[in-house]
Design a protein around this motif. Structure first.
Motif, PDB file in Angstrom:
ATOM      1  N   VAL A  39       0.840  -1.202   0.000  1.00  0.00           N
ATOM      2  CA  VAL A  39       0.000   0.000   0.000  1.00  0.00           C
ATOM      3  C   VAL A  39       0.876   1.252   0.000  1.00  0.00           C
ATOM      4  O   VAL A  39       0.641   2.203  -0.763  1.00  0.00           O
ATOM      5  N   SER A  40       1.900   1.262   0.847  1.00  0.00           N
ATOM      6  CA  SER A  40       2.779   2.417   0.952  1.00  0.00           C
ATOM      7  C   SER A  40       3.568   2.638  -0.336  1.00  0.00           C
ATOM      8  O   SER A  40       3.545   3.731  -0.910  1.00  0.00           O
ATOM      9  N   GLY A  41       4.258   1.596  -0.766  1.00  0.00           N
ATOM     10  CA  GLY A  41       5.120   1.749  -1.933  1.00  0.00           C
ATOM     11  C   GLY A  41       4.375   2.121  -3.189  1.00  0.00           C
ATOM     12  O   GLY A  41       4.790   3.016  -3.939  1.00  0.00           O
ATOM     13  N   VAL A  42       3.245   1.462  -3.435  1.00  0.00           N
ATOM     14  CA  VAL A  42       2.528   1.680  -4.696  1.00  0.00           C
ATOM     15  C   VAL A  42       1.731   2.975  -4.682  1.00  0.00           C
ATOM     16  O   VAL A  42       1.754   3.732  -5.667  1.00  0.00           O
ATOM     17  N   THR A  43       1.014   3.283  -3.591  1.00  0.00           N
ATOM     18  CA  THR A  43       0.243   4.535  -3.606  1.00  0.00           C
ATOM     19  C   THR A  43       1.142   5.763  -3.599  1.00  0.00           C
ATOM     20  O   THR A  43       0.776   6.797  -4.161  1.00  0.00           O
ATOM     21  N   ALA A  44       2.336   5.651  -2.986  1.00  0.00           N
ATOM     22  CA  ALA A  44       3.254   6.795  -2.984  1.00  0.00           C
ATOM     23  C   ALA A  44       3.968   6.931  -4.322  1.00  0.00           C
ATOM     24  O   ALA A  44       3.917   7.996  -4.954  1.00  0.00           O
ATOM     25  N   ALA A  68       2.115   8.293   0.991  1.00  0.00           N
ATOM     26  CA  ALA A  68       1.626   9.042  -0.166  1.00  0.00           C
ATOM     27  C   ALA A  68       1.145  10.429   0.245  1.00  0.00           C
ATOM     28  O   ALA A  68       1.381  11.425  -0.464  1.00  0.00           O
ATOM     29  N   ILE A  69       0.473  10.510   1.386  1.00  0.00           N
ATOM     30  CA  ILE A  69      -0.022  11.799   1.880  1.00  0.00           C
ATOM     31  C   ILE A  69       1.144  12.704   2.269  1.00  0.00           C
ATOM     32  O   ILE A  69       1.159  13.901   1.962  1.00  0.00           O
ATOM     33  N   ASP A  70       2.147  12.134   2.933  1.00  0.00           N
ATOM     34  CA  ASP A  70       3.340  12.915   3.298  1.00  0.00           C
ATOM     35  C   ASP A  70       4.059  13.414   2.047  1.00  0.00           C
ATOM     36  O   ASP A  70       4.533  14.562   2.003  1.00  0.00           O
ATOM     37  N   GLU A 129       2.768  14.074  -0.903  1.00  0.00           N
ATOM     38  CA  GLU A 129       1.967  15.146  -1.499  1.00  0.00           C
ATOM     39  C   GLU A 129       2.146  16.461  -0.765  1.00  0.00           C
ATOM     40  O   GLU A 129       2.121  17.530  -1.373  1.00  0.00           O
ATOM     41  N   ASN A 130       2.336  16.379   0.552  1.00  0.00           N
ATOM     42  CA  ASN A 130       2.449  17.588   1.367  1.00  0.00           C
ATOM     43  C   ASN A 130       3.887  18.027   1.621  1.00  0.00           C
ATOM     44  O   ASN A 130       4.122  18.943   2.423  1.00  0.00           O
ATOM     45  N   GLY A 131       4.831  17.372   0.965  1.00  0.00           N
ATOM     46  CA  GLY A 131       6.220  17.784   1.087  1.00  0.00           C
ATOM     47  C   GLY A 131       6.866  17.459   2.409  1.00  0.00           C
ATOM     48  O   GLY A 131       7.869  18.077   2.792  1.00  0.00           O
ATOM     49  N   ARG A 132       6.300  16.481   3.128  1.00  0.00           N
ATOM     50  CA  ARG A 132       6.853  16.098   4.420  1.00  0.00           C
ATOM     51  C   ARG A 132       7.866  14.959   4.249  1.00  0.00           C
ATOM     52  O   ARG A 132       7.829  14.228   3.262  1.00  0.00           O
ATOM     53  N   PRO A 133       8.775  14.770   5.210  1.00  0.00           N
ATOM     54  CA  PRO A 133       9.710  13.641   5.149  1.00  0.00           C
ATOM     55  C   PRO A 133       8.955  12.317   5.082  1.00  0.00           C
ATOM     56  O   PRO A 133       7.852  12.174   5.622  1.00  0.00           O
ATOM     57  N   LEU A 134       9.560  11.348   4.426  1.00  0.00           N
ATOM     58  CA  LEU A 134       8.923  10.051   4.226  1.00  0.00           C
ATOM     59  C   LEU A 134       9.558   8.978   5.115  1.00  0.00           C
ATOM     60  O   LEU A 134      10.761   8.995   5.359  1.00  0.00           O
ATOM     61  N   GLU A 135       8.740   8.018   5.532  1.00  0.00           N
ATOM     62  CA  GLU A 135       9.204   6.911   6.379  1.00  0.00           C
ATOM     63  C   GLU A 135       9.755   5.740   5.564  1.00  0.00           C
ATOM     64  O   GLU A 135       9.817   4.625   6.063  1.00  0.00           O
ATOM     65  N   ILE A 136      10.157   5.975   4.350  1.00  0.00           N
ATOM     66  CA  ILE A 136      10.489   4.853   3.458  1.00  0.00           C
ATOM     67  C   ILE A 136      11.640   3.989   3.968  1.00  0.00           C
ATOM     68  O   ILE A 136      11.748   2.821   3.597  1.00  0.00           O
ATOM     69  N   GLU A 137      12.508   4.549   4.806  1.00  0.00           N
ATOM     70  CA  GLU A 137      13.623   3.751   5.331  1.00  0.00           C
ATOM     71  C   GLU A 137      13.114   2.569   6.146  1.00  0.00           C
ATOM     72  O   GLU A 137      13.783   1.540   6.245  1.00  0.00           O
ATOM     73  N   ARG A 163      12.826  11.630   0.320  1.00  0.00           N
ATOM     74  CA  ARG A 163      12.886  11.118   1.684  1.00  0.00           C
ATOM     75  C   ARG A 163      12.857  12.231   2.734  1.00  0.00           C
ATOM     76  O   ARG A 163      12.220  12.110   3.786  1.00  0.00           O
ATOM     77  N   HIS A 164      13.544  13.340   2.469  1.00  0.00           N
ATOM     78  CA  HIS A 164      13.665  14.387   3.479  1.00  0.00           C
ATOM     79  C   HIS A 164      12.646  15.510   3.290  1.00  0.00           C
ATOM     80  O   HIS A 164      12.748  16.563   3.921  1.00  0.00           O
ATOM     81  N   GLY A 165      11.655  15.268   2.473  1.00  0.00           N
ATOM     82  CA  GLY A 165      10.590  16.243   2.300  1.00  0.00           C
ATOM     83  C   GLY A 165      10.751  17.077   1.044  1.00  0.00           C
ATOM     84  O   GLY A 165      11.470  16.698   0.105  1.00  0.00           O
ATOM     85  N   ALA A 166      10.035  18.205   0.996  1.00  0.00           N
ATOM     86  CA  ALA A 166       9.977  19.046  -0.200  1.00  0.00           C
ATOM     87  C   ALA A 166      11.376  19.436  -0.659  1.00  0.00           C
ATOM     88  O   ALA A 166      12.229  19.787   0.148  1.00  0.00           O
ATOM     89  N   ARG A 167      11.579  19.364  -1.971  1.00  0.00           N
ATOM     90  CA  ARG A 167      12.868  19.732  -2.554  1.00  0.00           C
ATOM     91  C   ARG A 167      12.771  21.121  -3.156  1.00  0.00           C
ATOM     92  O   ARG A 167      11.773  21.472  -3.787  1.00  0.00           O
ATOM     93  N   LYS A 168      13.815  21.906  -2.980  1.00  0.00           N
ATOM     94  CA  LYS A 168      13.844  23.241  -3.551  1.00  0.00           C
ATOM     95  C   LYS A 168      14.037  23.156  -5.049  1.00  0.00           C
ATOM     96  O   LYS A 168      14.745  22.299  -5.565  1.00  0.00           O
ATOM     97  N   SER A 169      13.389  24.086  -5.757  1.00  0.00           N
ATOM     98  CA  SER A 169      13.533  24.124  -7.216  1.00  0.00           C
ATOM     99  C   SER A 169      14.955  24.505  -7.568  1.00  0.00           C
ATOM    100  O   SER A 169      15.580  25.361  -6.927  1.00  0.00           O
ATOM    101  N   VAL A 170      15.449  23.866  -8.625  1.00  0.00           N
ATOM    102  CA  VAL A 170      16.817  24.157  -9.092  1.00  0.00           C
ATOM    103  C   VAL A 170      16.802  25.320 -10.035  1.00  0.00           C
ATOM    104  O   VAL A 170      15.948  25.411 -10.895  1.00  0.00           O
TER     105      VAL A 170
END
Length: 309
Positions: free
Chosen positions: A193-198, A259-261, A263-271, A302-309
């Motif tokens: 559920v986590s891997g595929v929906t995210a 997936a919700i994290d 979308e909202n630019g929050r850090p992910l628990e994928i580890e 993984r660490h949340g929202a990334r700044k635009s380059v």
């Protein structure tokens, strides 16, 4: 019972309200605006059946103010485990039981690096909750099951006491003869559920209705189950089919917190989810290419929202 919630997010907040309103002394560990709101207004639970308000025995960001407790409901994000575990130390007595309700299968083992073995149990939660606003926990869906036991699943008076408290508070805490099997059974479902929906930016409804996504989901399930079996976990022989049936019965709009994290630019628990599957597969000496791919796709976020380059 004297019970602490570390911390008072979705899971800890839900149980804090239920247990406090059934007569237990509940200490809520929180911080920032969430803590301020609990101190001023109490802790509110929004449920499909209505609204409950509880006033904790103590609400604080300093566990040393709490002292010894009978049980600690330990529900934090995987990346916060070490710091939260150290913060629990002032609340431990010889018989205090710490019950982890985290995503993944490694939380109980990780706690042993910080807490005395005698204090650590194992557990898994099946509930959909979140902090809606400061001081307010929102529950979506009807299910709320908390399964836990001593690490060896042997009978235990302190586990029985907490289980009875949760059941009498109006939630569900069933008896289990193998907490390892139960934690892994949830992980088999949640890794998919986590891997595929995210990674797919999709919902359970998409997975069920789009054959290609459904096949990917089933491959993750089979792969994660194979990892568990290779590590000696006594998973049922039909867990793959039962997991697909369970997933097909979930609300179509459901997505994992990952997936919700995202979308909202929050850090992910994928580890502790896809990354854990990859790590544990290597430990078992088998391949996990689907989990590896999902982990790689999500790593840039993984660490949340990334700044635009």
């Amino acid at each position: 019972m004297r019970i602490a919630t570390m911390a008072t997010g979705g899971i800890g907040g839900f149980l804090a309200v239920k247990l406090a309103n059934s007569g237990h002394q509940v200490a809520t560990i929180a911080r920032g605006d969430h803590l301020a709101a609990i101190v001023e207004n109490g802790l509110t639970l929004l449920d499909t059946s209505g609204t409950e308000l509880a006033h904790p025995w103590i609400a604080t960001d300093d566990p040393s103010e709490v002292g010894e407790v009978d049980a600690i409901i330990f529900g934090v994000k995987g990346d916060a485990l070490e710091a939260a575990a150290r913060a629990c130390l002032p609340m431990l007595g010889p018989d205090t039981v710490v019950v982890p309700f985290l995503n993944g299968v490694e939380a109980s083992d990780r706690l042993l690096d910080i807490l005395p073995e005698r204090n650590v149990a194992n557990g898994m939660a099946q509930v959909s909750t979140t902090i809606a606003t400061a001081g307010v926990i929102k529950k979506t869906g009807e299910f709320n099951v908390f399964t836990f036991a001593e690490r060896d699943s042997k009978p235990s008076g302190r586990i029985d006491s907490l289980r009875q408290a949760i059941n009498k508070a109006g939630s569900t805490a069933p008896v289990t003869d193998s907490i390892e099997r139960d934690v892994w059974s949830k992980f088999v479902l949640f890794s998919a559920v986590s891997g595929v929906t995210a990674a797919g930016r999709c919902t359970i409804g998409d997975i069920v209705s789009i054959p290609e996504l459904g096949e990917l989901f089933r491959q993750v399930v089979a792969e994660t189950a194979a990892i568990g079996r290779a590590l000696g976990v006594s998973l049922s022989s039909d867990i793959e089919s039962r997991t697909w049936t369970a997933a097909s019965g979930l609300p179509t709009s459901m997505r994992a917190s990952t997936a919700i994290d995202l979308e909202n630019g929050r850090p992910l628990e994928i580890e502790w989810i896809s990354g854990a599957a990859v790590r544990l597969a290597k430990k078992a000496g088998i391949k996990a290419p689907i989990n590896e791919a999902l982990y790689a796709l999500l790593l840039p976020h993984r660490h949340g929202a990334r700044k635009s380059v």
